[in-house]
Scaffold this active site. Structure first.
Site, mmCIF file in Angstrom:
data_model
loop_
_atom_site.group_PDB
_atom_site.id
_atom_site.type_symbol
_atom_site.label_atom_id
_atom_site.label_comp_id
_atom_site.label_asym_id
_atom_site.label_seq_id
_atom_site.Cartn_x
_atom_site.Cartn_y
_atom_site.Cartn_z
ATOM 1 N N ASN A 179 54.878 42.516 32.555
ATOM 2 C CA ASN A 179 53.601 41.984 33.030
ATOM 3 C C ASN A 179 53.830 41.273 34.353
ATOM 4 O O ASN A 179 54.886 40.677 34.578
ATOM 5 C CB ASN A 179 53.014 40.995 32.024
ATOM 6 C CG ASN A 179 51.668 40.462 32.479
ATOM 7 O OD1 ASN A 179 50.720 41.217 32.648
ATOM 8 N ND2 ASN A 179 51.594 39.164 32.709
ATOM 9 N N GLU A 211 49.804 46.411 36.747
ATOM 10 C CA GLU A 211 49.512 45.583 37.924
ATOM 11 C C GLU A 211 50.039 46.204 39.217
ATOM 12 O O GLU A 211 49.340 46.216 40.240
ATOM 13 C CB GLU A 211 50.103 44.177 37.747
ATOM 14 C CG GLU A 211 49.408 43.340 36.692
ATOM 15 C CD GLU A 211 49.960 43.576 35.288
ATOM 16 O OE1 GLU A 211 49.411 42.996 34.333
ATOM 17 O OE2 GLU A 211 50.948 44.335 35.155
ATOM 18 N N ASP A 222 42.620 21.935 39.314
ATOM 19 C CA ASP A 222 42.347 23.361 39.180
ATOM 20 C C ASP A 222 41.156 23.773 40.033
ATOM 21 O O ASP A 222 40.709 23.035 40.905
ATOM 22 C CB ASP A 222 42.157 23.736 37.708
ATOM 23 C CG ASP A 222 42.782 25.096 37.390
ATOM 24 O OD1 ASP A 222 42.400 26.084 38.036
ATOM 25 O OD2 ASP A 222 43.644 25.158 36.503
#
Length: 419
Positions: A132, A195, A241
């Site tokens: 991943n 990806e 964030d």
């Protein structure tokens, strides 16, 4: 386009701001970068650093090589079948050493942060036969240790859980300073292990990967950190964030580094928390997902996650309405495509979704509160929403489209020559 190639393009086009005097990686980089556009620091603890290189839709479209207004339609048509090939060498292999994160200009962005954070690293994980690539924030714990924020349910966390169940570690690498489209691909929800194929499709050319000693394949980068996600956990956070507010402190997995590699005179890429680049990479990849899902139920024209909604919580969906049910179906489809959405606004094709005044006009003239607002109470949203209760919230859909049986009432008229 390579990472340095993209920086050279920004430089050659007069889009890059330069800071040549020494700048501290502790908060001063944030102060100098906030709202600046693409910026290159020549001396952050003796290193070159860049930020904000993908901080607007125009910059992201520039990396894709397309007009900004075509971005959603372009991305919605791209699959995950681009070519990937393995090569034996990359410039990051020019300097190989034992890990020592203190040698890198890793930034502390805001007062009260849990520590310096790597924010733009593509984290490539491998366990058994599964891989991943994703972007995770990584808090520095020491010269060879990082705390990684792994969101439960995401692919990296799934690999971590599988390894944990067997008492094993996950081989990992962190690539910093990669091709902007590789970074975008790693920020996008694609099928497992696709990806880099998606990055190749975005590029329109193959992506080259290099095998490390721990078996992980990484793309070309300025800096690569090699190691393992261990069974150890440590407090991670606080961290500012995408909302510009602080996220929680959590117990997160610890990465133990075994090697550090970098090219000669590397340029470190920092991603400014809550800045434009953060919002572009975290939010824009959801737009084609919404576009494709809505296209199954209505004639969709465009989709945008608004800047005021942090490019994450608020979606505007533009449709060419054919039945009175189209707007409600579009709302449902948008929420299905992006589970963290909080509010969805559906408008007609004559509304400019990039103009806040036009959106307000649609609300003012085409929405009636007792008929056109849909509530979804007590549903899963995002823990990043300060108003949520451990991620639970109420979602709202708004139909701001004209009624088909009396379109004459909604027709917008302008003087001749001004239409």
């Amino acid at each position: 386009m390579s990472f340095r190639g993209f920086l050279d393009d920004l430089e050659g086009s007069g889009l890059m701001n330069h800071v040549r005097d020494p700048v501290s990686p502790v908060e001063e980089v944030t102060e100098r970068s906030w709202g600046s556009g693409p910026i290159l620091f020549d001396d952050v603890s003796g290193h070159k650093c860049c930020l904000n290189i993908l901080g607007t839709r125009d910059l992201l479209a520039r990396a894709l090589g397309i007009p900004a207004e075509d971005m959603v339609r372009h991305l919605s048509q791209i699959g995950c079948q681009g070519p990937v090939r393995e090569v034996d060498w990359s410039s990051f292999m020019e300097n190989v050493s034992q890990p020592d994160l203190s040698r890198l200009p890793i930034m502390t962005y805001f007062p009260g942060d849990g520590g310096p954070y790597i924010t733009s690293g593509v984290v490539v994980s491998r366990f058994e036969d599964k891989i991943n690539a994703c972007v995770h924030r990584l808090m520095v714990l020491g010269k060879d240790r990082l705390a990684a924020r792994l969101v439960p349910g995401r692919h990296t966390h799934q690999l971590y859980e599988a390894a944990l169940a067997k008492g094993k570690e996950v081989a990992v690498a962190v690539a910093i300073g990669v091709d902007p489209l590789v970074l975008m691909a790693a920020s996008t929800r694609v099928p497992p292990e696709m990806e880099f194929c998606y990055a190749a499709a975005l590029r329109g050319s193959h992506v080259e990967l290099i095998a490390l000693d721990n078996g992980v394949l990484v793309p070309h980068a300025q800096i690569v950190l090699e190691g393992y996600i261990t069974t150890e956990r440590a407090p991670e956070g606080p961290f500012v964030d995408i909302t510009g507010t602080r996220d929680l402190v959590r117990q997160e997995p610890v990465i133990r580094l075994t090697r550090m590699m970098m090219c000669n005179e590397p340029i470190y890429h920092g991603l400014l928390p809550a800045g434009g680049e953060h919002k572009m990479l975290m939010g824009v990849p959801y737009e084609p997902l919404i576009y494709r899902e809505v296209s199954k139920v209505a004639k969709v024209k465009d989709v945008m996650l608004t800047e005021g909604g942090c490019c994450y919580f608020h979606a505007v969906v533009q449709i060419e309405k054919e039945t009175e049910e189209d707007a409600r179906r579009a709302i449902d489809a948008a929420i299905k495509a992006h589970r963290s959405l909080k509010h969805v606004l559906v408008v007609d094709s004559d509304i400019d979704i990039h103009d806040p005044r036009d959106l307000e006009y649609a609300l003012a003239t085409r929405m009636r509160g007792d008929e056109d607002i849909v509530l979804y109470p007590n549903v899963r949203g995002s823990t990043l929403d300060p108003r949520s209760n451990e991620g639970m919230t109420t979602k709202v859909g708004v139909d701001a489209t004209a009624r088909l049986d009396r379109l004459w009432k909604f027709q917008r008229l302008t003087p001749a020559g001004h239409g």
